[in-house]
Design an enzyme around this catalytic site. Sequence first.
Site, PDB file in Angstrom:
ATOM      1  N   ASP A 172     -34.588  20.289  11.802  1.00  0.00           N
ATOM      2  CA  ASP A 172     -34.444  20.972  10.521  1.00  0.00           C
ATOM      3  C   ASP A 172     -35.749  20.796   9.739  1.00  0.00           C
ATOM      4  O   ASP A 172     -36.184  19.669   9.502  1.00  0.00           O
ATOM      5  CB  ASP A 172     -33.267  20.297   9.799  1.00  0.00           C
ATOM      6  CG  ASP A 172     -32.982  20.895   8.440  1.00  0.00           C
ATOM      7  OD1 ASP A 172     -33.856  21.589   7.888  1.00  0.00           O
ATOM      8  OD2 ASP A 172     -31.884  20.642   7.915  1.00  0.00           O
ATOM      9  N   CYS A 199     -30.921   0.696 -14.460  1.00  0.00           N
ATOM     10  CA  CYS A 199     -29.747   1.555 -14.517  1.00  0.00           C
ATOM     11  C   CYS A 199     -29.283   1.640 -15.966  1.00  0.00           C
ATOM     12  O   CYS A 199     -29.276   0.643 -16.684  1.00  0.00           O
ATOM     13  CB  CYS A 199     -28.627   0.991 -13.644  1.00  0.00           C
ATOM     14  SG  CYS A 199     -27.108   1.961 -13.804  1.00  0.00           S
ATOM     15  N   CYS A 228     -27.756   5.485  -9.690  1.00  0.00           N
ATOM     16  CA  CYS A 228     -27.494   4.083  -9.357  1.00  0.00           C
ATOM     17  C   CYS A 228     -26.480   3.986  -8.210  1.00  0.00           C
ATOM     18  O   CYS A 228     -25.399   4.568  -8.300  1.00  0.00           O
ATOM     19  CB  CYS A 228     -26.950   3.370 -10.589  1.00  0.00           C
ATOM     20  SG  CYS A 228     -26.439   1.680 -10.259  1.00  0.00           S
ATOM     21  N   CYS A 273     -25.295  -0.089 -15.811  1.00  0.00           N
ATOM     22  CA  CYS A 273     -24.904  -1.410 -15.305  1.00  0.00           C
ATOM     23  C   CYS A 273     -26.159  -2.292 -15.254  1.00  0.00           C
ATOM     24  O   CYS A 273     -27.261  -1.820 -15.510  1.00  0.00           O
ATOM     25  CB  CYS A 273     -24.218  -1.290 -13.932  1.00  0.00           C
ATOM     26  SG  CYS A 273     -25.343  -1.044 -12.549  1.00  0.00           S
ATOM     27  N   CYS A 309     -23.093   2.156  -9.749  1.00  0.00           N
ATOM     28  CA  CYS A 309     -22.149   2.730 -10.715  1.00  0.00           C
ATOM     29  C   CYS A 309     -22.296   4.239 -10.893  1.00  0.00           C
ATOM     30  O   CYS A 309     -21.490   4.848 -11.586  1.00  0.00           O
ATOM     31  CB  CYS A 309     -22.307   2.024 -12.067  1.00  0.00           C
ATOM     32  SG  CYS A 309     -23.802   2.505 -12.950  1.00  0.00           S
TER      33      CYS A 309
HETATM   34 ZN    ZN Z   1     -25.642   1.184 -12.323  1.00  0.00          ZN
END
Ligand code: ZN
Length: 415
Positions: free
Chosen positions: A339, A220, A204, A223, A207
């Site tokens: 790359d 999530c 997330c 949160c 958070c």
């Molecule tokens: Zn979250």
Amino acid sequence: MPLRAKVASSVSRTAAALSRAAGRGDGSVIGGWIGLKIDPDLLAHLSAGRAIALVSGTNGKTTTTRLTSAAVGVLGRVATNSFGANMPSGHTSALAKAGSTPYAVLEVDEHYLAQVLEATEPHVVALLNLSRDQLDRAKEVAMMAQLWRAALVRHTDVRVVANADDPLVVWAATPPGDPARGINPPHVTWFSAGQRWHDDSWVCPECGSTIQRSGEQWWCTGCPLRRPEPHWVVEDEGVLDPTGAWHKVSLQLPGKVNLGNAATALAVAAEFGVRPVDAVSRLGIVTSVAGRYAQVDKDGRNIRLLLAKNPASWLEAFDMADEAPTLLSINARDPDGLDTSWLYDVDFAPLRGRQVLITGDRAYDLAVRLDVNDVPFQHVRTFDDALRSVPPGRLEVIANYTAFQDIRGELDRVI
Ligand SMILES: [Zn+2]
């Protein structure tokens, strides 16, 4: 426009025309660059008085810009940077060249979104997706989401059309600081375009907790950030609009990813007052976009070109490609990123069972990757060798940026 801006605009058009006449490309970058040197505010001056849509994201922005231009074209003339020159110099050149138009739809490199928002004061911004791209120079994706969010906080009057299926996009489009997290802020219209690539959004951005998924839902675990209910949804071979009406979409572009791009285009056009029922038939006029998805017949083979620049777009390309012989071509020149370690982010297993040919400057990097991935392949030196190695019928070609341009060149730019 102020006199300085008029002169800058005129010089910009002339420089672009000279560049084209000299065979140095379409001139949209050099023309805009010179115009901005004369008047650093030229993009703002050229934007004034136009209703503008910006289209940004890691993948799909060129095609979505083309589809959106077609949809908004219901209302009148639309200026657009159709050659994919998606930085401020390209926008400046596109607007100078188009002259006075009531509308503009501009593809914007995701790194420049904040700057272009500032200069153009758009009516609407479409946010498509964020995923890893060009590891040696692009910003890390969570950092990009942070930049988008900070830019949008400064422009709360702008309408946002955003992808509900991409957690980073949802977070970027959602204002910070609201305890309820405002997952459905009033200025955002959500569309569902699907997200095949999940490897940049397991954590997330708010958070740091894990993001869980079940079917098309995601949330999530730490949160309130979760997938918002989309207003525009791809369903079967069409698009459901916010009223619940379903519109059949007949595209000349392949794959579910392009149906998602069509849904986005209809959602953006609706922000200008275009009814989907009026716009939907115009989406079918878009054929190949700068050679992407183009089909060419040569020596009894029907060759289809798919551009894939980063892991997320390789997954989409495998989904679009038919079960047919497939040529993969990889370069690592400057525009591609130097790359090639991203090859290990792509699961090539969907190609098992097809005849796979490889070519390009970095074919051997690809060879090692395919060997590890247990996908048999054959190396060919040139595109013509590839043609001779496959039976008559469909040949799918999936290539990254300069490899794609090389193959387009071998096909005599017939597309
Ligand atoms: Zn979250």
